[in-house]
Design an enzyme around this catalytic site. Structure first.
Site, PDB file in Angstrom:
ATOM      1  CE  LYS A   1      -2.757   2.876   3.006  1.00  0.00           C
ATOM      2  NZ  LYS A   1      -3.250   3.084   4.382  1.00  0.00           N
TER       3      LYS A   1
ATOM      4  CG  ASP B   1      -7.734   3.469   1.560  1.00  0.00           C
ATOM      5  OD1 ASP B   1      -8.563   2.909   0.796  1.00  0.00           O
ATOM      6  OD2 ASP B   1      -7.879   4.643   1.944  1.00  0.00           O
TER       7      ASP B   1
END
Length: 226
Positions: A124, A142
């Site tokens: 991420k 996310d």
């Protein structure tokens, strides 16, 4: 025929999101790739707004990777304390800065493989940096993207890595970065975790999880864990 219909639905979703959010960018304030990397590490389990309150003073105190590498651990911990998990975040940032200096001459690497080898950097964080700092097409998963991708039926997985792969299969590569950011914007405005605003959501007609007026939010329980 089902595949064609699904492709059309995805195309419509992308079109609507692009119309609602034509100009999207990361909400983390930063001046360069390294500052973005630090801010993204700090954003774990913390809001972008809170990170943006911390980073101006942090970057004045530590303006470059060398300054972070040489930082007093206690001082760094105190500065990042408001973002939570401050001890591990401070340690990761110091170790990350040292690795960037030692292995990359002080410059943040621009490849996924290199970034995820840095301390405290997962897919991420790496994808945020690659997309926002280096202009590469990436999908950032996310909590918003995870939640909405599942509600839209674009993935059946709860694993961020699998969700990323599933989205890469159905979203055109040229739209990857914008699409994940648009989902984040949508998640903040409409597709809220506990009380989604389905009645006014622009994707209502295309969402298999949309709550109708006569239905209860418990309908989302099977798709939402964020």
């Amino acid at each position: 025929m089902k595949r064609t219909s699904e492709n059309q639905r995805v195309t419509e979703i992308i079109g609507i999101l692009s119309g609602c959010y034509p100009d999207v960018k990361t909400q983390l304030d930063h001046g360069d790739a390294f500052q973005l990397l630090v801010a993204t590490i700090l954003s774990a389990q913390c809001t972008d707004r809170q990170v943006n309150r911390v980073t101006p003073g942090l970057f004045r105190k530590f303006p470059n990777p060398q300054a972070f590498a040489d930082a007093d651990p206690t001082l760094l911990e105190n500065l990042v304390r408001p973002t939570g998990y401050f001890r591990s975040k401070a340690r990761h940032i110091r170790e990350c800065a040292r690795a960037i200096i030692g292995q990359y001459g002080g410059r943040v690497p621009d490849s996924l493989d290199a970034l995820i080898k840095l301390p405290g950097v997962g897919r991420k964080t790496a994808n945020v940096v690659l997309g926002a700092a280096f202009g590469q097409q990436t999908i950032v998963v996310d909590t918003h993207v995870k939640r909405i991708a599942r509600r839209l039926g674009l993935t059946g997985s709860a694993d961020p890595g699998r969700i990323e792969q599933d989205l890469m299969k159905v979203i055109p590569k040229a739209a990857w970065s914008a699409f994940s950011l648009q989902l984040i914007y949508l998640g903040r405005e409409y597709c809220i975790a506990r009380k989604p605003r389905c009645a006014v959501c622009p994707l209502n007609a295309l969402c298999p999880s949309a709550i109708r007026p006569e239905e209860s939010p418990e309908k989302l329980d099977g798709r939402d864990d964020a």
